[in-house]
Motif scaffolding. Sequence first.
Motif, short mmCIF file in Angstrom:
data_model
loop_
_atom_site.label_atom_id
_atom_site.label_comp_id
_atom_site.label_asym_id
_atom_site.label_seq_id
_atom_site.Cartn_x
_atom_site.Cartn_y
_atom_site.Cartn_z
N PRO A 92 0.82 -1.21 0.00
CA PRO A 92 0.00 0.00 0.00
C PRO A 92 0.87 1.27 0.00
CG PRO A 92 -0.60 -1.47 1.81
CD PRO A 92 0.65 -2.00 1.20
N ILE A 93 0.39 2.28 -0.67
CA ILE A 93 1.11 3.55 -0.72
C ILE A 93 1.21 4.15 0.68
CG2 ILE A 93 1.00 5.92 -1.62
CD1 ILE A 93 -0.44 4.71 -4.09
N THR A 94 0.18 3.93 1.50
CA THR A 94 0.13 4.52 2.84
C THR A 94 1.05 3.85 3.85
OG1 THR A 94 -1.76 3.13 3.36
CG2 THR A 94 -2.23 5.36 2.56
N ASP A 95 1.44 2.58 3.61
CA ASP A 95 2.29 1.86 4.56
C ASP A 95 3.21 0.92 3.80
OD1 ASP A 95 3.50 0.58 6.67
OD2 ASP A 95 1.66 -0.26 7.50
N LYS A 96 4.42 1.39 3.55
CA LYS A 96 5.39 0.63 2.76
C LYS A 96 5.99 -0.54 3.55
CE LYS A 96 5.54 3.51 -0.83
NZ LYS A 96 4.92 3.16 -2.05
N ARG A 97 5.73 -0.62 4.87
CA ARG A 97 6.33 -1.67 5.70
C ARG A 97 5.63 -3.00 5.56
NH1 ARG A 97 5.38 0.77 11.21
NH2 ARG A 97 3.58 1.45 10.04
N SER A 98 4.40 -3.00 5.14
CA SER A 98 3.68 -4.27 5.04
C SER A 98 3.05 -4.41 3.67
CB SER A 98 2.60 -4.35 6.13
OG SER A 98 1.60 -3.39 5.88
N SER A 99 2.67 -5.62 3.36
CA SER A 99 2.00 -5.85 2.08
C SER A 99 0.62 -6.45 2.35
CB SER A 99 2.82 -6.77 1.19
OG SER A 99 3.01 -8.03 1.79
N VAL A 100 -0.26 -6.24 1.41
CA VAL A 100 -1.59 -6.85 1.48
C VAL A 100 -1.64 -7.93 0.40
CG1 VAL A 100 -2.72 -4.81 2.44
CG2 VAL A 100 -2.62 -5.10 -0.04
N ILE A 101 -2.51 -8.87 0.62
CA ILE A 101 -2.59 -10.01 -0.29
C ILE A 101 -3.96 -9.99 -0.96
CG2 ILE A 101 -2.45 -12.52 -0.44
CD1 ILE A 101 -0.76 -12.07 2.31
N LEU A 102 -3.94 -10.13 -2.27
CA LEU A 102 -5.16 -10.07 -3.08
C LEU A 102 -5.29 -11.33 -3.92
CD1 LEU A 102 -4.45 -6.47 -4.37
CD2 LEU A 102 -6.20 -7.07 -2.70
N ALA A 103 -6.50 -11.76 -4.14
CA ALA A 103 -6.75 -12.90 -5.02
C ALA A 103 -6.69 -12.44 -6.46
CB ALA A 103 -8.11 -13.51 -4.72
N THR A 104 -6.12 -13.27 -7.30
CA THR A 104 -6.16 -13.02 -8.74
C THR A 104 -7.48 -13.56 -9.27
OG1 THR A 104 -5.15 -15.15 -9.26
CG2 THR A 104 -3.63 -13.27 -8.90
N GLU A 105 -7.73 -13.33 -10.54
CA GLU A 105 -8.95 -13.87 -11.15
C GLU A 105 -8.95 -15.41 -11.06
OE1 GLU A 105 -10.99 -13.68 -15.50
OE2 GLU A 105 -10.14 -11.79 -14.74
N SER A 106 -7.79 -16.02 -11.30
CA SER A 106 -7.68 -17.48 -11.18
C SER A 106 -7.90 -17.92 -9.74
CB SER A 106 -6.29 -17.95 -11.62
OG SER A 106 -6.08 -17.65 -12.97
#
Length: 149
Positions: A92-106
Amino acid sequence: MNNSLKAFTKEDITERATFRLHTASRLIQQMSIAQLKVLDLTQAQWRALSGVCIQPSATLQQLTAFAQISQPLMSQAIKSLEDRELVSRKTPITDKRSSVILATESGELIYQQAYAAMMAVDEKIISILGDEDSQKLKSLLDAIVIGFE
């Protein structure tokens, strides 16, 4: 054998709630594993993918709490899902220390298939117990979880 120790019978063991819970859990887990194997998913990957699909933009820590599995196991599951391009990480632009996980279409597609497969397990339980007793079982299991937390 020490005479001061009580000899337990098979019935002493098999009549215990913990023994019965373990047995039922093992059988349900075996059926779940078989259902997920068709989709080449482990139970940890299923829990991880479920969390990602119902909590979009969740962090690894949030997914671990949702899935009730260890952080190393969750990290491993997410890595496997990433390798299969079922999920992706974004910073996220707001917090470079962590990442978020998103599902792909597959990933969304596999999630829908896995959900249907896991519903077959629930349907088997309902076919054994009936609707009313299935609801009672859920309530009883919730009470156990709350009591142990």
